[in-house]
Design a protein around this motif. Structure first.
Motif, PDB file in Angstrom:
ATOM      1  N   ASP A   3      29.221  35.347  35.821  1.00 13.62           N
ATOM      2  CA  ASP A   3      28.545  36.629  36.021  1.00 13.62           C
ATOM      3  C   ASP A   3      28.679  37.106  37.470  1.00 13.62           C
ATOM      4  OD1 ASP A   3      27.113  38.756  34.740  1.00 13.62           O
ATOM      5  OD2 ASP A   3      25.349  38.178  35.910  1.00 13.62           O
ATOM      6  N   GLY A   4      29.858  36.974  38.018  1.00 14.91           N
ATOM      7  CA  GLY A   4      30.142  37.458  39.354  1.00 14.91           C
ATOM      8  C   GLY A   4      29.721  36.540  40.478  1.00 14.91           C
ATOM      9  N   LEU A   5      29.149  35.375  40.175  1.00 20.83           N
ATOM     10  CA  LEU A   5      28.672  34.437  41.189  1.00 20.83           C
ATOM     11  C   LEU A   5      29.529  33.175  41.190  1.00 20.83           C
ATOM     12  CD1 LEU A   5      24.850  34.752  40.449  1.00 20.83           C
ATOM     13  CD2 LEU A   5      26.182  35.988  42.173  1.00 20.83           C
ATOM     14  N   PRO A   6      29.791  32.591  42.365  1.00 24.36           N
ATOM     15  CA  PRO A   6      30.608  31.372  42.431  1.00 24.36           C
ATOM     16  C   PRO A   6      30.008  30.255  41.586  1.00 24.36           C
ATOM     17  CG  PRO A   6      30.315  32.305  44.617  1.00 24.36           C
ATOM     18  CD  PRO A   6      29.383  33.057  43.709  1.00 24.36           C
ATOM     19  N   TYR A   7      30.830  29.687  40.718  1.00 25.60           N
ATOM     20  CA  TYR A   7      30.353  28.697  39.731  1.00 25.60           C
ATOM     21  C   TYR A   7      31.107  27.394  39.979  1.00 25.60           C
ATOM     22  CZ  TYR A   7      29.108  26.678  35.195  1.00 25.60           C
ATOM     23  OH  TYR A   7      28.626  25.873  34.195  1.00 25.60           O
ATOM     24  N   PHE A   8      30.410  26.426  40.576  1.00 21.11           N
ATOM     25  CA  PHE A   8      31.053  25.188  40.999  1.00 21.11           C
ATOM     26  C   PHE A   8      30.557  23.976  40.232  1.00 21.11           C
ATOM     27  CE2 PHE A   8      31.408  27.549  45.228  1.00 21.11           C
ATOM     28  CZ  PHE A   8      32.700  27.957  44.948  1.00 21.11           C
ATOM     29  N   HIS A   9      30.093  24.166  38.995  1.00 18.58           N
ATOM     30  CA  HIS A   9      29.755  22.997  38.190  1.00 18.58           C
ATOM     31  C   HIS A   9      30.994  22.163  37.895  1.00 18.58           C
ATOM     32  CE1 HIS A   9      25.525  23.379  36.344  1.00 18.58           C
ATOM     33  NE2 HIS A   9      25.537  24.012  37.494  1.00 18.58           N
ATOM     34  N   LYS A  10      32.130  22.828  37.688  1.00 19.26           N
ATOM     35  CA  LYS A  10      33.351  22.137  37.304  1.00 19.26           C
ATOM     36  C   LYS A  10      34.530  22.724  38.079  1.00 19.26           C
ATOM     37  CE  LYS A  10      31.285  19.654  34.114  1.00 19.26           C
ATOM     38  NZ  LYS A  10      29.908  20.075  34.448  1.00 19.26           N
ATOM     39  N   PRO A  11      35.639  21.970  38.177  1.00 14.56           N
ATOM     40  CA  PRO A  11      36.845  22.476  38.856  1.00 14.56           C
ATOM     41  C   PRO A  11      37.558  23.535  38.007  1.00 14.56           C
ATOM     42  CG  PRO A  11      36.817  20.061  38.689  1.00 14.56           C
ATOM     43  CD  PRO A  11      35.756  20.575  37.778  1.00 14.56           C
ATOM     44  N   PRO A  12      38.694  24.066  38.483  1.00 10.74           N
ATOM     45  CA  PRO A  12      39.231  25.283  37.871  1.00 10.74           C
ATOM     46  C   PRO A  12      40.307  25.113  36.811  1.00 10.74           C
ATOM     47  CG  PRO A  12      40.346  24.886  39.938  1.00 10.74           C
ATOM     48  CD  PRO A  12      39.352  23.763  39.770  1.00 10.74           C
ATOM     49  N   LEU A  13      40.778  23.903  36.492  1.00 11.54           N
ATOM     50  CA  LEU A  13      41.957  23.788  35.628  1.00 11.54           C
ATOM     51  C   LEU A  13      41.754  24.456  34.274  1.00 11.54           C
ATOM     52  CD1 LEU A  13      44.822  22.715  35.233  1.00 11.54           C
ATOM     53  CD2 LEU A  13      43.827  20.578  34.381  1.00 11.54           C
ATOM     54  N   PHE A  14      40.609  24.221  33.638  1.00  8.43           N
ATOM     55  CA  PHE A  14      40.344  24.857  32.344  1.00  8.43           C
ATOM     56  C   PHE A  14      40.401  26.371  32.468  1.00  8.43           C
ATOM     57  CE2 PHE A  14      37.493  27.017  29.460  1.00  8.43           C
ATOM     58  CZ  PHE A  14      37.820  26.495  28.222  1.00  8.43           C
ATOM     59  N   TYR A  15      39.820  26.908  33.521  1.00  8.28           N
ATOM     60  CA  TYR A  15      39.796  28.363  33.687  1.00  8.28           C
ATOM     61  C   TYR A  15      41.202  28.908  33.926  1.00  8.28           C
ATOM     62  CZ  TYR A  15      35.043  26.811  34.708  1.00  8.28           C
ATOM     63  OH  TYR A  15      33.823  26.192  34.655  1.00  8.28           O
ATOM     64  N   TRP A  16      42.005  28.198  34.698  1.00  7.71           N
ATOM     65  CA  TRP A  16      43.389  28.635  34.920  1.00  7.71           C
ATOM     66  C   TRP A  16      44.162  28.685  33.608  1.00  7.71           C
ATOM     67  CZ3 TRP A  16      44.322  24.933  39.659  1.00  7.71           C
ATOM     68  CH2 TRP A  16      43.731  25.509  40.794  1.00  7.71           C
ATOM     69  N   ILE A  17      44.049  27.607  32.822  1.00  8.71           N
ATOM     70  CA  ILE A  17      44.783  27.560  31.549  1.00  8.71           C
ATOM     71  C   ILE A  17      44.296  28.664  30.613  1.00  8.71           C
ATOM     72  CG2 ILE A  17      45.154  26.186  29.469  1.00  8.71           C
ATOM     73  CD1 ILE A  17      45.052  23.689  31.252  1.00  8.71           C
ATOM     74  N   THR A  18      42.985  28.828  30.508  1.00  5.86           N
ATOM     75  CA  THR A  18      42.432  29.807  29.572  1.00  5.86           C
ATOM     76  C   THR A  18      42.756  31.228  30.002  1.00  5.86           C
ATOM     77  OG1 THR A  18      40.620  28.257  29.151  1.00  5.86           O
ATOM     78  CG2 THR A  18      40.344  30.515  28.372  1.00  5.86           C
ATOM     79  N   ALA A  19      42.607  31.519  31.282  1.00  6.15           N
ATOM     80  CA  ALA A  19      42.934  32.862  31.766  1.00  6.15           C
ATOM     81  C   ALA A  19      44.412  33.164  31.560  1.00  6.15           C
ATOM     82  CB  ALA A  19      42.562  33.000  33.243  1.00  6.15           C
ATOM     83  N   GLY A  20      45.270  32.172  31.809  1.00  5.96           N
ATOM     84  CA  GLY A  20      46.693  32.369  31.561  1.00  5.96           C
ATOM     85  C   GLY A  20      46.994  32.603  30.097  1.00  5.96           C
ATOM     86  N   SER A  21      46.323  31.864  29.222  1.00  4.96           N
ATOM     87  CA  SER A  21      46.523  32.044  27.786  1.00  4.96           C
ATOM     88  C   SER A  21      46.050  33.421  27.327  1.00  4.96           C
ATOM     89  CB  SER A  21      45.782  30.942  27.023  1.00  4.96           C
ATOM     90  OG  SER A  21      45.859  31.141  25.627  1.00  4.96           O
ATOM     91  N   LEU A  22      44.890  33.859  27.820  1.00 10.88           N
ATOM     92  CA  LEU A  22      44.382  35.176  27.449  1.00 10.88           C
ATOM     93  C   LEU A  22      45.298  36.285  27.957  1.00 10.88           C
ATOM     94  CD1 LEU A  22      40.575  34.654  28.190  1.00 10.88           C
ATOM     95  CD2 LEU A  22      41.704  34.611  25.967  1.00 10.88           C
ATOM     96  N   SER A  23      45.857  36.080  29.140  1.00  8.74           N
ATOM     97  CA  SER A  23      46.787  37.066  29.680  1.00  8.74           C
ATOM     98  C   SER A  23      48.064  37.130  28.852  1.00  8.74           C
ATOM     99  CB  SER A  23      47.112  36.718  31.130  1.00  8.74           C
ATOM    100  OG  SER A  23      48.078  37.597  31.660  1.00  8.74           O
ATOM    101  N   LEU A  24      48.530  35.969  28.387  1.00  5.03           N
ATOM    102  CA  LEU A  24      49.795  35.905  27.657  1.00  5.03           C
ATOM    103  C   LEU A  24      49.654  36.342  26.205  1.00  5.03           C
ATOM    104  CD1 LEU A  24      52.784  35.058  27.825  1.00  5.03           C
ATOM    105  CD2 LEU A  24      52.065  32.740  27.184  1.00  5.03           C
ATOM    106  N   PHE A  25      48.587  35.889  25.536  1.00  6.34           N
ATOM    107  CA  PHE A  25      48.439  36.114  24.095  1.00  6.34           C
ATOM    108  C   PHE A  25      47.380  37.155  23.736  1.00  6.34           C
ATOM    109  CE2 PHE A  25      49.804  31.626  24.555  1.00  6.34           C
ATOM    110  CZ  PHE A  25      51.037  31.725  23.954  1.00  6.34           C
ATOM    111  N   GLY A  26      46.623  37.607  24.716  1.00  6.89           N
ATOM    112  CA  GLY A  26      45.560  38.552  24.425  1.00  6.89           C
ATOM    113  C   GLY A  26      44.242  37.843  24.155  1.00  6.89           C
ATOM    114  N   PRO A  27      43.118  38.557  24.265  1.00  6.35           N
ATOM    115  CA  PRO A  27      41.796  37.946  24.078  1.00  6.35           C
ATOM    116  C   PRO A  27      41.481  37.654  22.612  1.00  6.35           C
ATOM    117  CG  PRO A  27      41.586  40.287  24.562  1.00  6.35           C
ATOM    118  CD  PRO A  27      43.034  39.974  24.672  1.00  6.35           C
ATOM    119  N   SER A  28      41.632  36.422  22.227  1.00  7.06           N
ATOM    120  CA  SER A  28      41.303  35.982  20.870  1.00  7.06           C
ATOM    121  C   SER A  28      40.728  34.581  20.952  1.00  7.06           C
ATOM    122  CB  SER A  28      42.552  35.977  19.977  1.00  7.06           C
ATOM    123  OG  SER A  28      43.508  35.058  20.466  1.00  7.06           O
TER     124      SER A  28
END
Length: 539
Positions: free
Chosen positions: A79-104
Motif C-alpha cells: 500500500d505504498g509503504l516499504p515492506y521488509f517482512h520478506k526479500p524481493p525474489l517472489f515479487y520480482w518473479i511475480t511482477a515479471g510474470s504479470l508484465s509478460l502474461f498479463g494480470p491473471s
C-alpha cells in the motif's frame, strides 16, 4: 578395391549398431523427460481455478502488482509503504510474470510454480543419477500428488519458492559430496547451482534459504560419516557467487533505510523464531501431524517395509540423506511457537523419495503394485478436492467487488478500506495508486498483535510522510468523505452505522460479507454539517 569393399561390408553393421544405440539413448531420455514434463504440467493444471486467497496471496501479489505499476523494482511496497517482512525474489518473479502474461491468477502464481519445478527437476536428475530411473519416476508421482505439494505449488506466497531453492541446494551439494566420496573432483557446474540456489533461497525468504539446507547437509554428513568431504564443498568461487547474488539488495536497503537490518534480521528472523507473540501458535507436535495428514496417502507408506535392491552402492547414503531432510526440517520448524503448514514444503521431496524406495511401481507385481495404484488414485482425488474446496470457499476474495469498481472508477476518486486490509483488490481492480486504510492507528495494542495492522504500522516507520496519506484515522475519514470527491469504501456492512456519511452511500456490490459503497461528491448536510450547501453558499 575389394579390401575397401570388404572394409565397408565389415563396418556397416558396427555403424548401424552405434546409430541404433544412440537412438535408444535418445528415446530413453525422451521417455524420462516426458515423465518430468507431465509432472510439471500437472502442478500447473488448476493454478487458474480459484481467486487469490486473503490475506497471504492478496498481500504478496499486491506487493508485486505495486512493484510493476510503480516502476520501483528495488523497494517492495505494501500500500505504498516499504515492506521488509520478506526479500524481493517472489515479487520480482511475480511482477515479471504479470508484465509478460498479463494480470491473471495463474500468472500471479509463477513464483511457487517455478519453485516447485526447480526442486522437482533437481530431485529427478539426482535420483536418476545416483539411484535408478524407475525410482525417479515413482518419486515424481509421489511428490506431485501429495496434497501439500500440489496446493503449495499453486499458492502465491513465498513458501514453495524457498522450498524449491532449498531442495536444489541440498541435491546439488549432496551430488558434489557423493562425487567427492568416490574420489572425484566435484562438478563445478553442480557447485555453481548449489551456491546460486542457496543465494536465491536467501532472496526468497531470508536466512532460512541458507541455514536449513546447511543443517540438513551437516546432519547427513555426520550420520553417513562423510565429514571429510565438507572442505570440498566450501568452494571459494561459489562463496563469491553467493555474495554477489545476495549482498547488493541487502546493502541497498540498508543504505536507504538505516533501520532495515535490525528490522529484517533481528525482528523478522531471530525474534520470530525464538520468541512468542506471533500468530499461528501451535503445540510442538503440530508439524509432524500436519505432514502425516497433508501428505496422505503417501505419508502412510513410510511405515511399510522396504522392497527392492535398486541402485548402486550409494543408495544407503541416499536413504540417510532423505531421512535427514525429513527429520531435520520437521524438528527445525517444531521449535518455534509460531507454525504454518507452508514451512513444511521442503519435506515433500525427501518424503516422495522414501515412498518410491518402498516399491518399483511400474515393474512390480502383486499386492504392492495394487496398493500403489490405489494410493495414486486417492492422492489425485485428494489434490483436486483440496483445490475445489479452496475455490468454493473463495477465502473472502474481493474479486467480485473489483469488477464494478474497475468499470466505474473515475480519475480523482478516493478509495478507502474500512477497518480491514483487502490486499487483493488493487490487483483485481487494476489500481495504480495506494488506497487509504481507515483504522484507529493510535491504539497502543497495534504493535502487540501480529496482523496486517502491525505490518502497516511497521512499514510506516520507514516512510512516515507517505504513511500520513495512506493510513487514515476515523476522524480523518469522515473529513475526507466530505472533501468534494467521489469516494469508494470497502468494508464490513456493520461499519455503516458507525459513520454518518455512509448513511446515504450507494451499496454497489457485496461479496463474502464485504460491501463496496459509493459515496457521491457532496454528501448530505447532515453527514457533513461543516460543508455549505448550494443554497447557503455566499451567505
Amino acid at each position: 578395391m575389394r579390401q575397401m569393399m570388404g572394409l565397408g561390408v565389415a563396418t556397416e553393421p558396427a555403424w548401424r549398431g552405434m546409430a541404433s544405440q544412440r537412438w535408444r539413448h535418445v528415446k530413453a531420455w525422451g521417455h524420462e523427460w516426458g515423465w518430468l514434463a507431465a509432472t510439471l504440467a500437472w502442478l500447473v493444471v488448476t493454478a487458474w481455478a480459484r481467486p487469490l486467497a486473503l490475506p497471504d496471496e492478496g498481500r504478496y501479489v499486491g506487493v508485486a502488482w505495486a512493484m510493476l505499476t510503480s516502476g520501483d523494482w528495488v523497494v517492495p511496497q505494501l500500500d505504498g509503504l516499504p515492506y521488509f517482512h520478506k526479500p524481493p525474489l517472489f515479487y520480482w518473479i511475480t511482477a515479471g510474470s504479470l508484465s509478460l502474461f498479463g494480470p491473471s491468477e495463474w500468472a500471479a502464481r509463477a513464483g511457487p510454480l517455478l519453485g516447485a519445478a526447480a526442486g522437482t527437476v533437481a530431485a529427478f536428475l539426482f535420483v536418476r543419477r545416483w539411484w535408478s530411473a524407475s525410482v525417479a519416476r515413482a518419486m515424481l508421482l509421489a511428490f506431485a500428488t501429495q496434497p501439500l505439494a500440489f496446493v503449495g505449488a499453486q499458492f502465491a506466497n513465498l513458501d514453495m519458492l524457498v522450498a524449491g531453492c532449498i531442495a536444489v541446494t541440498i541435491f546439488s551439494f549432496a551430488h558434489a559430496a557423493l562425487e567427492a566420496g568416490l574420489g572425484q573432483r566435484p562438478s563445478r557446474r553442480v557447485l555453481v547451482a548449489g551456491y546460486a540456489f542457496a543465494a536465491l533461497g536467501v532472496l526468497a525468504k531470508g536466512l532460512i534459504g541458507l541455514v536449513l539446507p546447511g543443517v540438513v547437509l551437516l546432519a547427513w554428513c555426520v550420520a553417513s560419516r562423510r565429514l571429510r568431504v565438507v572442505p570440498w564443498l566450501l568452494w571459494p568461487p561459489g562463496l563469491a557467487l553467493f555474495a554477489a547474488i545476495v549482498v547488493p539488495w541487502f546493502a541497498a536497503m540498508q543504505w536507504r533505510f538505516p533501520a532495515f537490518a535490525h528490522y529484517f534480521f533481528v525482528v523478522q528472523h531471530f525474534s520470530r523464531y525464538a520468541q512468542g507473540g506471533f500468530n499461528n501458535v501451535q503445540p510442538w507436535w503440530f508439524c509432524a501431524v500436519a505432514i502425516a495428514v497433508l501428505c496422505l496417502p503417501w505419508s502412510a507408506w513410510l511405515v511399510l517395509p522396504r522392497r527392492g535392491g535398486l541402485g548402486g552402492a550409494e543408495v544407503p547414503a541416499l536413504r540417510s540423506l532423505m531421512w535427514s531432510g525429513l527429520l531435520v526440517i520437521t524438528v527445525f520448524f517444531s521449535i518455534p511457537q509460531s507454525k504454518l503448514v507452508g514451512y513444511l514444503l521442503p519435506v515433500t521431496w525427501p518424503l516422495a523419495l522414501l515412498v518410491a524406495d518402498k516399491v518399483t511401481p511400474l515393474t512390480g507385481e502383486g499386492h504392492r503394485r495394487r496398493l500403489w495404484a490405489g494410493s495414486l488414485v486417492l492422492a489425485v482425488a485428494a489434490c483436486l478436492a483440496a483445490v475445489t474446496a479452496f475455490a468454493l470457499r473463495g477465502d473472502h476474495s474481493t474479486r467480485d467487488l473489483s469488477r464494478p469498481l474497475a468499470t466505474q472508477l473515475q480519475p480523482g476518486d478516493q478509495i478507502f478500506f474500512l477497518h480491514d486490509a483487502y490486499f487483493d483488490l488493487p490487483f483485481y481492480a487494476r489500481l495504480r495508486q495506494p488506497v487509504r486504510i481507515v483504522e484507529d492507528w493510535g491504539e497502543p495494542d497495534i504493535a502487540a498483535r501480529d496482523n496486517w495492522r502491525k505490518e502497516l504500522a511497521d512499514a510506516a516507520r520507514f516512510a512516515p510522510d507517505r504513511a500520513a496519506t495512506s493510513l487514515v484515522t476515523p476522524a480523518q475519514f469522515g473529513a475526507l468523505l466530505c472533501s468534494g470527491s467521489n469516494s469508494w469504501v470497502v468494508g464490513h456492512p456493520a461499519n455503516r452505522a458507525r459513520y454518518a456519511a455512509l448513511a446515504s452511500a450507494e451499496q454497489v456490490a457485496t461479496a463474502h460479507e464485504t460491501v463496496l459503497w459509493r459515496v457521491a461528491a457532496g454528501v448530505s448536510r447532515e453527514a457533513c454539517p461543516e460543508t455549505p450547501s448550494p443554497s447557503s453558499a455566499g451567505r
